[in-house]
Write a protein that holds these residues in place. Sequence first.
Motif, mmCIF file in Angstrom:
data_model
loop_
_atom_site.group_PDB
_atom_site.id
_atom_site.type_symbol
_atom_site.label_atom_id
_atom_site.label_comp_id
_atom_site.label_asym_id
_atom_site.label_seq_id
_atom_site.Cartn_x
_atom_site.Cartn_y
_atom_site.Cartn_z
ATOM 1 N N GLY A 1 0.791 -1.230 0.000
ATOM 2 C CA GLY A 1 0.000 0.000 0.000
ATOM 3 C C GLY A 1 0.816 1.269 0.000
ATOM 4 N N LEU A 2 1.949 1.272 -0.723
ATOM 5 C CA LEU A 2 2.811 2.446 -0.799
ATOM 6 C C LEU A 2 3.330 2.612 -2.219
ATOM 7 N N VAL A 3 3.255 3.832 -2.750
ATOM 8 C CA VAL A 3 3.923 4.156 -4.007
ATOM 9 C C VAL A 3 5.306 4.701 -3.666
ATOM 10 N N MET A 4 6.337 3.971 -4.076
ATOM 11 C CA MET A 4 7.710 4.432 -3.952
ATOM 12 C C MET A 4 8.370 4.139 -5.293
ATOM 13 N N ARG A 5 9.014 5.124 -5.869
ATOM 14 C CA ARG A 5 9.551 4.979 -7.219
ATOM 15 C C ARG A 5 10.926 4.327 -7.190
ATOM 16 N N VAL A 6 11.258 3.631 -8.277
ATOM 17 C CA VAL A 6 12.555 2.975 -8.379
ATOM 18 C C VAL A 6 13.328 3.549 -9.564
ATOM 19 N N VAL A 7 14.620 3.807 -9.341
ATOM 20 C CA VAL A 7 15.559 4.178 -10.404
ATOM 21 C C VAL A 7 16.761 3.269 -10.241
ATOM 22 N N GLY A 8 16.865 2.242 -11.087
ATOM 23 C CA GLY A 8 17.898 1.231 -10.870
ATOM 24 C C GLY A 8 17.641 0.532 -9.548
ATOM 25 N N ASP A 9 18.599 0.610 -8.628
ATOM 26 C CA ASP A 9 18.407 0.074 -7.276
ATOM 27 C C ASP A 9 18.320 1.197 -6.254
ATOM 28 N N THR A 10 17.875 2.362 -6.711
ATOM 29 C CA THR A 10 17.630 3.496 -5.832
ATOM 30 C C THR A 10 16.126 3.665 -5.674
ATOM 31 N N MET A 11 15.665 3.718 -4.436
ATOM 32 C CA MET A 11 14.256 3.937 -4.145
ATOM 33 C C MET A 11 14.080 5.401 -3.753
ATOM 34 N N ILE A 12 13.060 6.055 -4.312
ATOM 35 C CA ILE A 12 12.893 7.481 -4.066
ATOM 36 C C ILE A 12 11.457 7.805 -3.672
ATOM 37 N N ILE A 13 11.315 8.884 -2.877
ATOM 38 C CA ILE A 13 9.995 9.375 -2.487
ATOM 39 C C ILE A 13 9.943 10.882 -2.675
ATOM 40 N N SER A 14 8.735 11.388 -2.868
ATOM 41 C CA SER A 14 8.483 12.824 -2.997
ATOM 42 C C SER A 14 7.016 13.043 -2.655
ATOM 43 N N PRO A 15 6.654 12.891 -1.387
ATOM 44 C CA PRO A 15 5.233 12.895 -1.016
ATOM 45 C C PRO A 15 4.609 14.281 -1.097
ATOM 46 N N PRO A 16 3.283 14.359 -1.079
ATOM 47 C CA PRO A 16 2.628 15.670 -1.042
ATOM 48 C C PRO A 16 3.144 16.513 0.117
ATOM 49 N N LEU A 17 3.222 17.818 -0.105
ATOM 50 C CA LEU A 17 3.753 18.713 0.927
ATOM 51 C C LEU A 17 2.822 18.811 2.128
ATOM 52 N N VAL A 18 1.570 18.412 1.972
ATOM 53 C CA VAL A 18 0.591 18.506 3.057
ATOM 54 C C VAL A 18 0.552 17.244 3.915
ATOM 55 N N ILE A 19 1.439 16.299 3.684
ATOM 56 C CA ILE A 19 1.470 15.074 4.470
ATOM 57 C C ILE A 19 1.673 15.411 5.950
ATOM 58 N N THR A 20 1.033 14.654 6.829
ATOM 59 C CA THR A 20 1.155 14.877 8.267
ATOM 60 C C THR A 20 2.244 13.997 8.858
ATOM 61 N N GLU A 21 2.622 14.286 10.114
ATOM 62 C CA GLU A 21 3.620 13.454 10.792
ATOM 63 C C GLU A 21 3.143 12.009 10.914
ATOM 64 N N THR A 22 1.870 11.820 11.202
ATOM 65 C CA THR A 22 1.333 10.457 11.306
ATOM 66 C C THR A 22 1.429 9.731 9.973
ATOM 67 N N GLU A 23 1.152 10.452 8.884
ATOM 68 C CA GLU A 23 1.256 9.843 7.556
ATOM 69 C C GLU A 23 2.707 9.581 7.173
ATOM 70 N N VAL A 24 3.636 10.444 7.615
ATOM 71 C CA VAL A 24 5.059 10.167 7.410
ATOM 72 C C VAL A 24 5.447 8.878 8.145
ATOM 73 N N ASP A 25 4.972 8.726 9.367
ATOM 74 C CA ASP A 25 5.251 7.495 10.119
ATOM 75 C C ASP A 25 4.753 6.279 9.351
ATOM 76 N N ASN A 26 3.561 6.391 8.796
ATOM 77 C CA ASN A 26 3.000 5.288 8.011
ATOM 78 C C ASN A 26 3.862 5.002 6.794
ATOM 79 N N LEU A 27 4.283 6.061 6.098
ATOM 80 C CA LEU A 27 5.135 5.899 4.914
ATOM 81 C C LEU A 27 6.423 5.163 5.272
#
Length: 452
Positions: A409-435
Motif C-alpha cells: 500500500g505504498l507508491v515508492m519509485r525505483v531508479v535502478g536500485d535506488t528507491m525514491i519518495i516525494s510525497p505531497p507537501l501537506v502530508i502529516t507526521e502520522t502519515e510520514v510514520d506510516n510511509l
Amino acid sequence: MDLDTREWQRRDASHHLHPFTDHQQLRDKGARIITRGEGVYLIDSEGRRILDGMAGLWCVNMGYGREELIAAAERQMRELPYYNLFFQTAHPPAIELAGLLAEVTPPGFNQVFFTGSGSECNDTVLRMVRHYWACQGKPERQVIISRRNAYHGSTVAGASLGGMRGMHEQGSLPIPGIVHIDQPYHFGEGQGMSPHEFGVVRARQLEQKLLELGPDKVAAFIGEPFQGAGGVIIPPESYWPEVQRICDHYGILLIADEVICGFGRTGSWFGCDTFGIRPDFMCLAKGITSGYVPLGAVMVSDRVAGVIERGGEFAHGFTYSGHPVSCAVAIANIRLMQKESIVKRVHDRIAPYLQRRWAELSALPIVGETRGKGMVAALEIVQDKHSKTRFPATAHAGLTCREFCFDNGLVMRVVGDTMIISPPLVITETEVDNLVDLARRSLELTAERLLV
C-alpha cells in the motif's frame, strides 16, 4: 462507469499506449487501475488505499481533492474555458498569474512565457537561449551543456538536453549542439573523495568542457538543482557555488530546471533559493498547479528579457500557452500555499521530520545510504552495506522492492536500485510514520527475498 478491474485492464490493453512502458510486459500483467484520490492516498479499483509517496509524478503538492482548486477550474470553465495568447491578445488569468509568479520567484524575474508542460519549457528555453545570443550578434553561441543522467523531458529537445542513455538510444539523440558532463552523484561515483572534493571536481568538468568547445561557442548550462528522475542526486554543498562561478566567469547563461524542485519541494519556494543559484531562466511546471491541470512556465530574468524584447518577433508558442483554466488553477494553488504557509511548514516542521524518520532506514542491512532534501528523499539498495556492493542486475533489487511497496500500500519509485519518495507537501507526521513503516516492511521483505 462502474466496471471491474479485469474489464478496465482489458480495455486498457486494447487501446492504450502508456508512457515509458514495455507494453508486452504490461499486457501480460495488467495495469494498476487508480480510481480516486483523497489527501495523500490513492484508491484503486479494488478499493485499496495506497499512500502516494510520489505525489503523482512529483506534482500533487497540495494533495488530492482540494476543493479550492476544483472550484477555480469550474469557475473559469464557465467564464472563459479557452482562448489563446497569440495575435497580441491576453486574458485575465494569464495576466494575474504572470504577476503572481514574479512575486514568488527570486528578485530579477519579472517576465514569464507560458507552456503546457516541463518538456515544453525546456524546448522553449533551448530556442530562447539561442535567440538571445543571436539578438546580440553572436549566433555561433549554440551549444548547451547538460549532465549525464539528468532529466529535462521526453520531447526531442527535452530528451536531448537530458542525459539518459536509454532515451538517447531511441531516435538518434541527442540532437546537435547539446553535450553532457558527469553528474554530482557522490554515492555512486565519488569513491575515494570527500563530498566537498567530489563536488568541486564534478563542477569543474563544466569549465573543462567550455574550454574544449571554446567559450565563444557555448550558450548555456542547464541543470536541476537536484536531479529528480535520475535518482534524487543531491549535489555536495561545494557543487553549485563552483558551477555559478564558472558560468559568471565565462558569461554563459544558467538554466535552472525547477520542474520538480519548485513550489516548496526543497523547503524554499524554489530549488535555486535552497542551493544559492542565480539562474537566468527558471523552468516551472508540476507543482505550479499541484498537477490538477497541465501548465508550464519559463521565468526569464530581466537582463535576458530585455534583449529578447528588442529582438523582434520570437517565433515560438503553443495553442495551450497560458490556458485560462490552467492559469486559474495555478493562481488558486499558489494563493492556497500562501494562505496555509506551506513553504514555511515544509522548511520548519514536516521536512525535518520526514528526513529524521527516513534516515532511520539506513540501519537496515540492505540500505547503503539514505539522503534527502526538503520533501524528497532516496535510499540505495545494496547487497553489502560496508563495501556498498550492489546486487547483480539479474536480481532486479529495485523492482522487487517496488512490487513489495505496492503490495503493502505504498507508491515508492525505483531508479535502478535506488528507491525514491516525494510525497505531497501537506502530508502529516502520522502519515510520514506510516510511509516509513511501509517502506521498512517492503525493504525487509526485499532482503528476505534477496539475501539468501
